[in-house]
Design a protein around this motif. Structure first.
Motif, short mmCIF file in Angstrom:
data_model
loop_
_atom_site.label_atom_id
_atom_site.label_comp_id
_atom_site.label_asym_id
_atom_site.label_seq_id
_atom_site.Cartn_x
_atom_site.Cartn_y
_atom_site.Cartn_z
N THR A 107 0.85 -1.18 0.00
CA THR A 107 0.00 0.00 0.00
C THR A 107 0.89 1.23 0.00
O THR A 107 1.71 1.41 0.88
CB THR A 107 -0.91 0.02 1.24
N CYS A 108 0.79 1.99 -1.04
CA CYS A 108 1.61 3.19 -1.10
C CYS A 108 0.81 4.32 -0.48
O CYS A 108 0.00 4.93 -1.15
CB CYS A 108 1.97 3.51 -2.53
N VAL B 132 2.10 9.11 -0.04
CA VAL B 132 3.19 9.30 -0.99
C VAL B 132 3.51 10.78 -1.07
O VAL B 132 4.57 11.16 -1.53
CB VAL B 132 2.82 8.74 -2.36
N SER C 275 5.97 4.89 1.39
CA SER C 275 5.00 3.86 1.07
C SER C 275 4.77 3.05 2.34
O SER C 275 5.70 2.57 2.95
CB SER C 275 5.54 2.92 -0.01
N HIS D 140 0.23 0.86 -6.65
CA HIS D 140 0.02 1.70 -5.47
C HIS D 140 -1.21 1.26 -4.69
O HIS D 140 -1.92 0.34 -5.07
CB HIS D 140 -0.07 3.17 -5.89
N TYR D 141 -1.45 2.00 -3.64
CA TYR D 141 -2.56 1.70 -2.74
C TYR D 141 -3.92 1.64 -3.46
O TYR D 141 -4.76 0.80 -3.13
CB TYR D 141 -2.58 2.78 -1.64
N VAL E 156 -4.89 9.04 -5.55
CA VAL E 156 -3.65 8.32 -5.85
C VAL E 156 -3.75 7.75 -7.26
O VAL E 156 -4.75 7.17 -7.64
CB VAL E 156 -3.37 7.22 -4.79
N SER F 99 -0.94 6.45 -10.79
CA SER F 99 0.43 6.25 -11.27
C SER F 99 0.98 7.57 -11.83
O SER F 99 2.14 7.92 -11.59
CB SER F 99 0.46 5.18 -12.36
N ILE G 207 2.11 9.76 -9.10
CA ILE G 207 3.36 9.28 -8.50
C ILE G 207 4.55 9.67 -9.38
O ILE G 207 5.57 10.15 -8.90
CB ILE G 207 3.32 7.75 -8.27
N SER H 179 0.26 15.29 -2.18
CA SER H 179 -0.61 14.15 -2.40
C SER H 179 -1.97 14.48 -1.83
O SER H 179 -2.08 15.21 -0.84
CB SER H 179 -0.06 12.92 -1.70
N ASP I 59 9.83 3.59 -0.51
CA ASP I 59 9.27 4.63 -1.37
C ASP I 59 9.16 4.05 -2.78
O ASP I 59 10.05 3.32 -3.21
CB ASP I 59 10.23 5.83 -1.36
N LEU I 60 8.12 4.38 -3.49
CA LEU I 60 7.87 3.81 -4.82
C LEU I 60 8.01 2.29 -4.76
O LEU I 60 8.90 1.71 -5.39
CB LEU I 60 8.82 4.40 -5.87
#
Ligand code: CTP
Length: 291
Positions: free
Chosen positions: A20-21, A24, A29, A70-71, A183, A185, A188, A226, A258-259
């Protein structure tokens, strides 16, 4: 996640990981780790119930690019799985992503590792098409025994302007889940570019012997934005609520995570195999900023 943000309960064969990110915005993460055994138990239990009732399990299909997983992706898979008994996930091929929305950051084999590690996923199909075509839908129904095709409530439009799920909708075999706000991609990637820019300017400052104060809105500030809010209710939805047993061998690993990527999945898998329970420490944003 249990009382700590990340925990893993004992597992005899294979670990399922939920990545689960979270948060961010500040570059961290937050990960949740779970036992496949819990899911297997639930799945076996639901299968035996189905057997008793002489009902076949409901099999649902969700596809996606799952780029820089990601989350929001994990939450989509969680919701999809809740609509049936077994979840089959189609990971879209690199070529199809390039043709429909531009090149992915992570290649297919890495995206497969990430999706496969999520505890709600029962089967993964690689090289899935971006749109549900007539042929592929037939294959899903006939070969994979899929009952419903699922996607988030965001529009998924093909380059020619048509709906990628039109055929599934027409067949009455489409269901929708709520997309997780805040959230994506793209978000991010944009923040990573912003971060790497700030990181370079930070390095330049250090190489010239200056220290730097970070102030909101000032020049040279770190601008990580974010819109994602991890509420405690949402975090609990990812928890298996389990802690270590009395005699458990507890392994601890820490990192920025992270990432979150395929390498993280692998190191967590290796760490988990060293004991019965894995506790993960996630560095705070200040620590990550100064590394
Ligand atoms: N999804 C979601 N919440 C998000 C992001 C994705 O529920 N914040 C869902 C999508 O609706 C889809 C599945 O996750 O059903 C896979 O999404 P994907 O194909 O990877 O692409 P995007 O929807 O473009 O996701 P992103 O913008 O993060 O790339």
């Amino acid at each position: 996640m249990g009382g700590g943000d990340s925990d893993i309960a004992p597992h005899p064969e294979k670990i399922k990981i939920v990545a689960t990110c979270l948060a961010v915005a500040v570059g961290i993460s937050l990960l949740g780790f779970y036992l496949k055994s819990g899911d297997e138990w639930r799945s076996n239990w639901s299968l035996s119930l189905n057997k008793k009732k002489k009902k076949k399990p409901i099999r649902v299909y969700m596809d996606g690019c799952f780029d820089m997983m990601h989350y929001g992706h994990c939450n989509a898979l969680r919701q999809a799985r809740a609509l049936g008994d077994q979840l089959v996930v189609g990971v879209v091929s690199d070529a199809e992503i390039i043709a429909n929305k531009g090149p992915p950051v992570t290649p297919l084999h890495e995206r497969m590792i990430m999706v496969n590690a999520v505890k709600w996923v029962d089967e993964v199909i690689s090289d899935a098409p971006y749109a549900i075509t007539e042929d592929f839908m037939k294959k899903l129904f006939d070969e994979y025994n899929i009952d419903y095709i699922i996607h988030g409530d965001d529009p998924c439009v093909l380059p020619d302007g048509t709906d990628a799920y039109a055929l599934a909708k027409k067949a009455g075999r489409y269901k929708q889940i709520k997309r997780t706000e805040g959230v994506s991609s793209t978000d991010i990637v944009e923040r990573s570019i912003s971060d790497s820019h700030n990181h370079s300017s930070l390095q330049r400052q250090f190489s010239h012997g200056h220290s730097q104060k970070f102030e909101a809105g000032g020049s040279g500030t770190i601008t990580r934005v974010s819109h994602f809010l991890p509420t405690s209710r949402r975090i609990v939805q990812f928890s298996n609520g389990k802690g270590p047993g009395d005699d458990a061998r507890i392994v601890y690993i820490d990192g920025a995570f992270d990432l979150f990527h395929a390498g993280h999945v692998e190191i967590l898998r290796v760490a988990r195999a060293l004991g019965d329970f894995l506790l993960v420490g996630i560095h705070n944003d200040q620590t990550v900023s100064w590394i």
